[in-house]
Design a protein around this motif. Structure first.
Motif, PDB file in Angstrom:
ATOM      1  N   ALA A  38      40.908  39.367  48.087  1.00 50.28           N
ATOM      2  CA  ALA A  38      40.868  38.776  46.724  1.00 50.28           C
ATOM      3  C   ALA A  38      39.716  39.263  46.007  1.00 50.28           C
ATOM      4  O   ALA A  38      39.733  39.443  44.665  1.00 50.28           O
ATOM      5  CB  ALA A  38      41.223  37.479  47.231  1.00 50.28           C
ATOM      6  N   THR A  39      38.453  39.138  46.690  1.00 50.19           N
ATOM      7  CA  THR A  39      37.164  39.552  46.207  1.00 50.19           C
ATOM      8  C   THR A  39      37.281  41.033  45.713  1.00 50.19           C
ATOM      9  O   THR A  39      36.710  40.967  44.430  1.00 50.19           O
ATOM     10  CB  THR A  39      36.218  39.358  47.090  1.00 50.19           C
ATOM     11  OG1 THR A  39      36.244  38.051  47.815  1.00 50.19           O
ATOM     12  CG2 THR A  39      34.808  39.399  46.638  1.00 50.19           C
ATOM     13  N   VAL A  40      37.723  41.827  46.225  1.00 47.18           N
ATOM     14  CA  VAL A  40      37.857  43.150  45.934  1.00 47.18           C
ATOM     15  C   VAL A  40      38.771  43.391  44.592  1.00 47.18           C
ATOM     16  O   VAL A  40      38.387  44.283  43.935  1.00 47.18           O
ATOM     17  CB  VAL A  40      37.962  44.335  47.286  1.00 47.18           C
ATOM     18  CG1 VAL A  40      37.795  45.750  46.923  1.00 47.18           C
ATOM     19  CG2 VAL A  40      36.942  43.960  48.333  1.00 47.18           C
ATOM     20  N   GLN A  41      39.791  42.937  44.751  1.00 47.24           N
ATOM     21  CA  GLN A  41      41.045  43.008  43.717  1.00 47.24           C
ATOM     22  C   GLN A  41      40.261  42.542  42.447  1.00 47.24           C
ATOM     23  O   GLN A  41      40.466  43.309  41.380  1.00 47.24           O
ATOM     24  CB  GLN A  41      42.015  42.097  44.288  1.00 47.24           C
ATOM     25  CG  GLN A  41      43.032  41.699  43.336  1.00 47.24           C
ATOM     26  CD  GLN A  41      43.825  42.811  42.877  1.00 47.24           C
ATOM     27  OE1 GLN A  41      44.835  43.457  43.714  1.00 47.24           O
ATOM     28  NE2 GLN A  41      43.980  43.671  41.708  1.00 47.24           N
ATOM     29  N   GLN A  42      39.570  41.389  42.629  1.00 50.52           N
ATOM     30  CA  GLN A  42      39.156  40.778  41.451  1.00 50.52           C
ATOM     31  C   GLN A  42      37.809  41.573  40.740  1.00 50.52           C
ATOM     32  O   GLN A  42      37.659  42.001  39.705  1.00 50.52           O
ATOM     33  CB  GLN A  42      38.608  39.246  41.675  1.00 50.52           C
ATOM     34  CG  GLN A  42      38.408  38.642  40.560  1.00 50.52           C
ATOM     35  CD  GLN A  42      37.755  37.028  40.872  1.00 50.52           C
ATOM     36  OE1 GLN A  42      37.351  36.979  41.822  1.00 50.52           O
ATOM     37  NE2 GLN A  42      38.017  36.091  39.988  1.00 50.52           N
ATOM     38  N   ARG A  43      37.052  42.116  41.676  1.00 48.37           N
ATOM     39  CA  ARG A  43      35.890  42.801  41.359  1.00 48.37           C
ATOM     40  C   ARG A  43      36.086  44.244  40.845  1.00 48.37           C
ATOM     41  O   ARG A  43      35.636  44.766  39.678  1.00 48.37           O
ATOM     42  CB  ARG A  43      34.912  42.826  42.529  1.00 48.37           C
ATOM     43  CG  ARG A  43      33.447  43.551  42.188  1.00 48.37           C
ATOM     44  CD  ARG A  43      32.386  42.849  41.467  1.00 48.37           C
ATOM     45  NE  ARG A  43      31.174  43.655  41.096  1.00 48.37           N
ATOM     46  CZ  ARG A  43      30.421  43.767  41.907  1.00 48.37           C
ATOM     47  NH1 ARG A  43      29.866  42.760  42.720  1.00 48.37           N
ATOM     48  NH2 ARG A  43      29.144  44.363  41.314  1.00 48.37           N
TER      49      ARG A  43
END
Ligand SMILES: NC(=O)c1ccc[n+]([C@@H]2O[C@H](COP(=O)([O-])OP(=O)(O)OC[C@H]3O[C@@H](n4cnc5c(N)ncnc54)[C@H](OP(=O)(O)O)[C@@H]3O)[C@@H](O)[C@H]2O)c1
Length: 250
Positions: free
Chosen positions: A71-76
């Motif tokens: 989720a973090t990588v998707q968002q960033r």
């Protein structure tokens, strides 16, 4: 200008840490994953991290942790160009007291956790224009080494998986990395002599170059690779006797 996004597992020490710094120096965004919070934050704050290392605490054997990082990588970033699955561990076997829990531990991390990562991150890899999946195996599986039944088998499994995955995923560069001995916390426990031992920085430079060249397989160092290839050319019985003799020395 396109800045590559590289996610590296096992980035808190050894090979993964050295590779994170090498790729950050080359201008990549590096998502550095491992379980050790402090080691990851120290890594991100290194001057030679150039502010391009994003620490992400994750136990790779825990699907919930993987989903959080996803989720973090998707968002960033919305995609991953290079998924570098490097985290792994090694334990030696006492064949006179076979410990199945040890085998399960090693396979859980060195094999099944890698599959969990691939399954979770495939959509983000596919969102890249030039997706590359690098799997860090080992030369440990190419010859029958003493007490190596669990580690060698887990690395043989991941090497086979990489070669076979490449057949069915032509849109993905699947890179197989099989290092010899590298000086890291993993090998610092070894009490036997390790021929042609390399520093983690030297190994990381080789891995970064192979990544840049999108090499399908990287085996190193050459002297160990050639020695093992020669030993594997011996007749089967003789090869086994050499393996036994080497085992007695370790
Ligand atoms: N050193 C060698 O000679 C050599 C040779 C051939 C292949 N390899 C392979 O190279 C890879 C890196 O090894 P290394 O030598 O650099 O060893 P290392 O220094 O012990 O690094 C292992 C890394 O894996 C991480 N890790 C362990 N369990 C994890 C888990 N459950 N979830 C997430 N991360 C986990 C560790 O971080 P945390 O503890 O912080 O989670 C650490 O960052 C391994 O796959 C190893 O088999 C090493």
């Amino acid at each position: 200008m396109h800045i590559p996004v590289s996610l590296i597992t096992g980035a808190s020490s050894g090979l993964g840490r050295a590779l994170a710094l090498e790729l950050a120096a080359q201008g990549h965004w590096v998502v550095a994953c491992a379980r050790s919070h402090d080691a990851l934050w120290q890594l991100a704050e290194q001057p030679n991290a150039h502010g391009r290392i994003l620490p992400c605490v994750m136990d790779m054997t825990d699907v919930a942790h993987i989903q959080q990082v996803l989720a973090t990588v998707q968002q960033r970033f919305g995609h991953v160009d290079n998924l570098i699955l490097n985290a792994g561990s090694c334990e030696y076997v006492d064949v006179n007291a076979l410990d199945l829990a040890l085998f399960r531990r090693l396979f859980e991390l060195n094999f099944f956790a890698q599959l969990q990562m691939i399954q979770a991150f495939m959509p983000l890899l596919k969102a890249s224009h030039q997706p590359l999946l690098a799997l860090v195996s080992s030369l440990a599986h190419v010859f029958p080494f003493s007490k190596n039944q669990a580690y060698g088998a887990s690395k043989a499994a991941i090497s086979y998986f990489a070669d076979s995955l490449r057949v069915d995923c032509p849109e993905l560069t699947v890179q197989l990395i099989e290092p010899g001995f590298v000086d890291t916390p993993l090998t610092q426990k070894n009490q036997f002599s390790m021929p042609f031992l390399l520093s983690a920085e030297d190994a990381a430079r080789r891995m970064a170059k192979a990544l840049q060249q999108r090499q399908l397989r990287l085996q190193f160092p050459t002297r160990l690779v050639l020695t093992l290839r020669l030993l594997n050319c011996l007749p089967y019985g003789l090869r086994q006797r050499v393996a036994k003799a080497l085992g007695r020395q370790s």
